[in-house]
Motif scaffolding. Structure first.
Motif, PDB file in Angstrom:
ATOM      1  N   PRO A  82       0.830  -1.198   0.000  1.00 33.19           N
ATOM      2  CA  PRO A  82       0.000   0.000   0.000  1.00 33.19           C
ATOM      3  C   PRO A  82       0.864   1.247   0.000  1.00 33.19           C
ATOM      4  O   PRO A  82       1.986   1.243   0.509  1.00 33.19           O
ATOM      5  N   ASN A  83       0.335   2.337  -0.572  1.00 33.69           N
ATOM      6  CA  ASN A  83       1.058   3.597  -0.481  1.00 33.69           C
ATOM      7  C   ASN A  83       0.856   4.203   0.912  1.00 33.69           C
ATOM      8  O   ASN A  83       0.085   3.697   1.722  1.00 33.69           O
ATOM      9  N   ASN A  84       1.533   5.296   1.176  1.00 35.92           N
ATOM     10  CA  ASN A  84       1.488   5.851   2.535  1.00 35.92           C
ATOM     11  C   ASN A  84       0.104   6.363   2.906  1.00 35.92           C
ATOM     12  O   ASN A  84      -0.252   6.407   4.079  1.00 35.92           O
ATOM     13  N   ALA A  85      -0.663   6.775   1.879  1.00 31.29           N
ATOM     14  CA  ALA A  85      -2.003   7.283   2.162  1.00 31.29           C
ATOM     15  C   ALA A  85      -2.977   6.151   2.449  1.00 31.29           C
ATOM     16  O   ALA A  85      -4.073   6.390   2.967  1.00 31.29           O
ATOM     17  N   GLY A  86      -2.590   4.939   2.084  1.00 35.93           N
ATOM     18  CA  GLY A  86      -3.461   3.801   2.342  1.00 35.93           C
ATOM     19  C   GLY A  86      -4.641   3.708   1.415  1.00 35.93           C
ATOM     20  O   GLY A  86      -5.642   3.071   1.745  1.00 35.93           O
ATOM     21  N   ASN A  87      -4.546   4.318   0.236  1.00 33.79           N
ATOM     22  CA  ASN A  87      -5.709   4.310  -0.654  1.00 33.79           C
ATOM     23  C   ASN A  87      -5.485   3.517  -1.934  1.00 33.79           C
ATOM     24  O   ASN A  87      -6.317   3.556  -2.829  1.00 33.79           O
ATOM     25  N   MET A  88      -4.393   2.784  -2.023  1.00 34.02           N
ATOM     26  CA  MET A  88      -4.166   1.967  -3.208  1.00 34.02           C
ATOM     27  C   MET A  88      -3.046   0.974  -2.924  1.00 34.02           C
ATOM     28  O   MET A  88      -2.254   1.161  -1.987  1.00 34.02           O
ATOM     29  N   LEU A  89      -3.009  -0.067  -3.733  1.00 37.27           N
ATOM     30  CA  LEU A  89      -1.898  -1.009  -3.709  1.00 37.27           C
ATOM     31  C   LEU A  89      -1.052  -0.808  -4.961  1.00 37.27           C
ATOM     32  O   LEU A  89      -1.594  -0.623  -6.047  1.00 37.27           O
TER      33      LEU A  89
END
Lengths: 114, 110
Positions: free
Chosen positions: B91-98
């Motif tokens: 996941p990215n740091n924002a937690g909105n995508m892999l």
């Protein structure tokens, strides 16, 4: 329980036509994602919905692509004026919470633009 | 920019021949490393999540491990039904995508 479902499983369309793809997430999952997988390539993020927050559209490749979600249920991905490069498998996933939670994928919709 | 790289791209094994698949990542502040299996014409099927260096998880003939820079998926005595593409993602740091790696296509011959 039921997993993520997507419809149609296959869609063949002519260049320039609009298409609408549907995703039913796992019941109770607040987060929903769309990805695209071109033949022989990895998954590309398209859009993310979390609860009632504004969606993250940063992955949409052009303004021909749009998506909506009704509350925490069904989502539709619309591609207007389809182009041949839009041909791909479109995958939907849902997770209980944000992306740090496990994402569960549907079977995908294979889109072919002639 | 977050990057996830998998190697090899393809791997042919004889039934019973153990091996490992590699996933290296450059994601600051890793918040999980995910492994999926994808069969032709199907969506990715979740296998494992690893959260911290040193963590290991097992499922049947598969074992996933994690270090600070990479993850391995070890396959012990594989069978033909283990043939599939194995994907790793972070996941990215924002937690909105892999962010997904390109996958390793595993073929196990009887």
């Amino acid at each position: 329980g039921a997993g993520v479902s997507q419809s149609p499983s296959n869609k063949v369309t002519e260049k320039g036509k609009d298409v609408e793809l549907r995703c039913d997430p796992i019941s109770g999952h607040t987060a929903l994602y769309w990805y695209r997988q071109r033949l022989g390539q990895g998954l590309e993020f398209l859009i993310y919905f979390q609860g009632n927050s504004a969606p993250d559209k940063s992955g949409l490749p052009s303004d021909r692509f749009s998506a909506e979600r009704t509350g925490e249920s069904v989502s539709t991905l619309t591609i207007q004026r389809t182009q041949q490069e839009d041909s791909a498998v479109y995958l939907c996933a849902s997770s209980l919470g944000p992306a740090f939670d496990t994402q569960y994928f549907g079977p995908g919709t294979r889109l072919t633009v002639l | 920019e977050d990057q996830v790289t998998q190697s090899p791209e393809a791997l042919r094994l004889q039934e019973g021949e153990s091996s490992s698949l590699n996933c290296s990542y450059t994601v600051s502040g890793l918040r999980g490393l995910f492994w999926y299996r994808q069969d032709p014409g199907k969506g990715p099927e979740f296998l494992f999540t690893l959260y911290s260096a040193g963590e290991e998880k097992e499922k049947e003939r598969l074992k996933a491990t994690l270090t600070k820079k990479e993850s391995f998926l070890h396959i012990t005595a594989p069978k033909p039904e283990d043939s599939a593409t194995y994907l790793c993602a972070a996941p990215n740091n924002a937690g909105n995508m892999l962010t997904f790696g390109g996958g390793t296509r595993l073929m196990v011959k009887p």
